[in-house]
Design a protein around this motif. Structure first.
Motif, PDB file in Angstrom:
ATOM      1  N   ALA A 174       1.307  -4.400  -3.487  1.00 30.32           N
ATOM      2  CA  ALA A 174       2.346  -5.410  -3.282  1.00 30.32           C
ATOM      3  C   ALA A 174       2.181  -6.097  -1.927  1.00 30.32           C
ATOM      4  O   ALA A 174       2.458  -7.292  -1.795  1.00 30.32           O
ATOM      5  N   SER A 175       1.729  -5.354  -0.904  1.00 28.75           N
ATOM      6  CA  SER A 175       1.496  -5.977   0.402  1.00 28.75           C
ATOM      7  C   SER A 175       0.366  -6.982   0.342  1.00 28.75           C
ATOM      8  O   SER A 175       0.421  -8.044   0.957  1.00 28.75           O
ATOM      9  N   HIS A 176      -0.689  -6.663  -0.401  1.00 25.51           N
ATOM     10  CA  HIS A 176      -1.812  -7.603  -0.522  1.00 25.51           C
ATOM     11  C   HIS A 176      -1.426  -8.833  -1.338  1.00 25.51           C
ATOM     12  O   HIS A 176      -1.837  -9.955  -1.016  1.00 25.51           O
ATOM     13  N   ALA A 177      -0.625  -8.622  -2.400  1.00 20.52           N
ATOM     14  CA  ALA A 177      -0.240  -9.747  -3.252  1.00 20.52           C
ATOM     15  C   ALA A 177       0.908 -10.554  -2.669  1.00 20.52           C
ATOM     16  O   ALA A 177       1.096 -11.725  -3.007  1.00 20.52           O
ATOM     17  N   GLY A 178       1.714  -9.928  -1.806  1.00 21.20           N
ATOM     18  CA  GLY A 178       2.854 -10.612  -1.224  1.00 21.20           C
ATOM     19  C   GLY A 178       4.075 -10.644  -2.104  1.00 21.20           C
ATOM     20  O   GLY A 178       5.042 -11.345  -1.797  1.00 21.20           O
ATOM     21  N   ILE A 179       4.070  -9.870  -3.205  1.00 17.76           N
ATOM     22  CA  ILE A 179       5.206  -9.855  -4.121  1.00 17.76           C
ATOM     23  C   ILE A 179       5.201  -8.526  -4.860  1.00 17.76           C
ATOM     24  O   ILE A 179       4.140  -7.953  -5.145  1.00 17.76           O
ATOM     25  N   ILE A 180       6.384  -7.997  -5.140  1.00 14.01           N
ATOM     26  CA  ILE A 180       6.527  -6.762  -5.911  1.00 14.01           C
ATOM     27  C   ILE A 180       6.781  -7.138  -7.359  1.00 14.01           C
ATOM     28  O   ILE A 180       7.760  -7.829  -7.676  1.00 14.01           O
ATOM     29  N   THR A 181       5.919  -6.686  -8.243  1.00 10.34           N
ATOM     30  CA  THR A 181       5.987  -7.097  -9.654  1.00 10.34           C
ATOM     31  C   THR A 181       6.565  -6.024 -10.559  1.00 10.34           C
ATOM     32  O   THR A 181       6.724  -6.258 -11.739  1.00 10.34           O
ATOM     33  N   HIS A 182       6.859  -4.839 -10.061  1.00  9.61           N
ATOM     34  CA  HIS A 182       7.383  -3.780 -10.920  1.00  9.61           C
ATOM     35  C   HIS A 182       8.272  -2.873 -10.083  1.00  9.61           C
ATOM     36  O   HIS A 182       8.186  -2.867  -8.846  1.00  9.61           O
ATOM     37  N   PRO A 183       9.124  -2.079 -10.707  1.00 11.50           N
ATOM     38  CA  PRO A 183       9.960  -1.141  -9.929  1.00 11.50           C
ATOM     39  C   PRO A 183       9.094  -0.127  -9.183  1.00 11.50           C
ATOM     40  O   PRO A 183       8.054   0.327  -9.666  1.00 11.50           O
ATOM     41  N   VAL A 184       9.534   0.222  -7.983  1.00 14.28           N
ATOM     42  CA  VAL A 184       8.764   1.090  -7.098  1.00 14.28           C
ATOM     43  C   VAL A 184       9.447   2.447  -7.027  1.00 14.28           C
ATOM     44  O   VAL A 184      10.662   2.524  -6.829  1.00 14.28           O
ATOM     45  N   SER A 185       8.688   3.525  -7.194  1.00 12.20           N
ATOM     46  CA  SER A 185       9.228   4.876  -7.025  1.00 12.20           C
ATOM     47  C   SER A 185       8.581   5.553  -5.819  1.00 12.20           C
ATOM     48  O   SER A 185       9.132   5.558  -4.723  1.00 12.20           O
ATOM     49  N   ARG A 186       7.379   6.102  -6.026  1.00 14.23           N
ATOM     50  CA  ARG A 186       6.649   6.766  -4.929  1.00 14.23           C
ATOM     51  C   ARG A 186       5.299   6.116  -4.671  1.00 14.23           C
ATOM     52  O   ARG A 186       4.445   6.708  -4.014  1.00 14.23           O
TER      53      ARG A 186
END
Length: 620
Positions: free
Chosen positions: A551-563
């Motif tokens: 997500a840091s490389h893409a600049g966007i979070i595309t799915h829910p994050v757990s661990r």
């Protein structure tokens, strides 16, 4: 015939690894002409065997060409605060760690001199001692050594080092890449080579290994005499013959133990000799023409033998007598191979010597190396040597006096340069040490992290180290899903002071911050013409990274994050542990929730943990 050959070799390789687990005298293994994937597969197989027998996964240590005495045996450094202590080396066992150590040397001909000395002293040793920096440590090493070497490079290795490896095993046949078979083997990839060591025969070896417990078999005197007969053709010194006799005897005893026999027989000796390739003197039979014609009256006997062979193979066709007549009436000598010729397990006996006279000592230094051009040019000065001459400044200096000098020469167009005109560059010194700070601003509100960081900042100021601050979760970050980096020449830069006063934000891209740290350290320690000798990494975090690296490389979070963010941070922390010439510290902010995450991250990094004092309630 070519398809069945690799399986036999792999079977012998697995047997040799199993014997090294059973016999303490065979814990040093040398693999010839192995690929890197096969070497790693053999190491993984040996580690699995050790885990199955001892119940503990061995601690794996990889040695190469960059190890020094300090990295192997320990060096002085600050432990907690300003207390001076000894940081243990890679070959010194940790206190309270009873796991066996698996030492891997992928290329024995490319190891450093301290590594070669360590191998000569500790391979096969029952007791190890260390006197260094005031230490006097004595321990019983539990080491397993696996090294790889090409046969063409054996002459570059010290014979004392080669003698320490008792068990010599052969790798499966490989083809060069300029052949069709070589390209085909290369395109198979690593997975296919791993399958060679995961064949059904491996399950049987695991079963035999678990059953082969108890006392080792008995070695009778007549069996010892039979062992000596295998080494009579080797014309070597008494010390080498003694080591090779012991290796063959121990391998025979391990094979007997693997077969659950009580006594070592000559069959076990033959199997051990075939396993390492010692029985090369009976590899083929040469029948001259006269001997063949003399055996011609025994035609009936030969026909009976050939008919037995045909019946054993299931063929009902009669043997052509004309073919037999043609074989025994040849004009040249006939060569009948009885078994494939195994490779010599001791190629150093006939290898061309291409090493130094004293391969285990430093070569004499007769000349000083030319000083390299270091640091950026910040001006010019009067030259004292012909090193690093500034051409433009020299020409400009000489141009001032051309009108005066032209009056004393016949050709006024000649441009004269004297010794007094020479100018050289004035260069800024390059920092030889570096401080890398990874600061997680989202976990600093309950701890006195400035006080914990002060000793490291003082060290940076004293040694004039360059500083790189990686900001994780800062309030003023341009992109909250990414960490930002600030680099300065020293601690006195105003940007460093501003970075230390930053407030915390909302997101915690810890994995991206550690990724920037490892990229910075690799560039500083392993690339370029720098003189960086040591780096210090200081991480301040509670380990709760909520932004995955993708997500840091893409600049966007595309799915829910757990661990995902925590797992990515731990993965990069393992890579940080493998860097050399670096000491790492972890400042624990002592969070109230998930207190195990900072300790887990620090242990994965191999860092020294320092607790940051908690702020008192109601304090200013």
């Amino acid at each position: 015939m070519s398809a069945a050959r690799p399986s036999t070799t792999v079977d012998s390789l697995a047997k040799g690894l199993a014997c090294s687990v059973l016999e303490p005298g065979l814990r040093s293994i040398l693999l010839f002409d192995n690929s890197l994937s096969l070497f790693q597969a053999a190491a993984d197989q040996l580690a699995a065997m050790l885990e199955g027998v001892t119940g503990q996964m061995p601690r794996t240590i990889v040695l190469g060409s960059t190890e020094t005495e300090d990295s192997l045996w320990g060096t002085l450094g600050f432990q907690q605060g300003f207390q001076l202590g000894v940081k243990p080396g890679r070959l010194v066992p940790f206190q309270g760690d009873a796991r066996p150590q698996l030492i891997l040397i992928p290329d024995l001909a490319r190891i450093s001199l301290p590594t070669a000395r360590a191998c000569v002293m500790h391979v096969g040793a029952d007791v190890a001692t260390l006197q260094r920096h005031g230490q006097n440590v004595v321990w019983a090493p539990d080491l397993y050594w696996v090294a790889g070497c090409a046969r063409g490079e054996v002459g570059e290795i010290s014979p004392h080092l080669l003698d320490r490896f008792a068990l010599r095993l052969l790798a499966p046949d490989t083809h060069p890449l300029n052949t069709i078979l070589g390209i085909d083997d290369w395109t198979i990839g690593k997975s296919q080579r791993h399958q060679l060591l995961e064949a059904p025969e491996m399950d049987a070896i695991y079963k035999l290994l678990s059953q082969a417990t108890g006392q080792l078999p008995v070695l009778l005197p007549e069996t010892l005499a039979y062992i000596l007969s295998h080494l009579n053709h080797l014309n070597k010194s008494s010390s080498s013959i003694t080591r090779r006799e012991l290796a063959l005897a121990r391998l025979s005893r391990a094979l007997a133990c693997l077969s659950r026999d009580q006594v070592v027989s000559t069959a076990h000796v033959d199997e051990a000799a075939d396993l390492i390739g010692l029985r090369s003197g009976i590899s083929q039979v040469v029948v001259p023409k006269k001997e063949a014609s003399a055996k011609k009256p025994q035609k009936a006997k030969k026909n009976n033998q050939l008919s037995e062979v045909s019946s054993s193979t299931g063929s009902s066709e009669p043997v052509d007598s004309a073919l037999e007549e043609q074989v025994f009436s040849a004009d040249t000598e006939e060569v009948f191979p009885t078994s494939p010729v195994p490779a010599d397990p001791y190629p150093e006996d006939t290898a061309l010597v291409s090493r130094e006279i004293d391969p285990l000592q430093l070569p004499p230094n007769r000349y000083h190396a030319i000083r390299a051009i270091e640091g950026p040019a910040i001006g010019t000065k009067r030259a004292t040597s012909l090193h690093d001459i500034a051409l433009v400044s020299t020409i400009l200096e000489a141009a001032k006096f051309q009108k005066v000098r032209s009056a004393y020469i016949s050709d006024p167009c000649t441009f004269q340069i004297s010794r007094a005109d020479l100018r050289s560059y004035l260069r800024a010194p390059i920092p030889m040490q570096m401080l890398v700070l990874v600061i997680d601003y989202t976990c600093l509100h309950d701890c006195d992290w400035q006080e914990a960081l002060l000793p490291h900042l003082s060290w940076s100021y004293i040694v004039r180290a360059s500083v790189s601050i990686i900001q994780v979760g800062a309030a003023g970050a341009k992109e909250r899903l990414r960490a930002e980096q600030i680099t300065a020449r020293n601690l006195l830069s105003p940007r460093i002071n501003a970075a230390l006063r930053e407030k915390g934000g909302t997101a915690t891209p810890l994995a991206h911050g550690l990724d920037l740290a490892i990229r910075t350290l690799r560039t500083a320690l392993q690339h370029g013409r720098n003189r960086l000798q040591q780096a210090r990494l200081v991480v301040i975090s509670d380990g709760r990274g909520n932004v995955p690296l993708e997500a840091s490389h893409a600049g966007i979070i595309t799915h829910p994050v757990s661990r995902e963010g925590i797992n990515d941070a731990l993965k990069i922390a393992r890579q940080l542990r493998a860097l050399n010439n670096m000491e790492s510290f972890f400042l624990n902010p002592q969070p109230q929730q998930h207190t195990d995450l900072p300790i887990m991250l620090a242990e994965t990094m191999g860092a020294i943990i320092q607790n940051a004092a908690l702020l008192k309630l109601g304090g200013s």
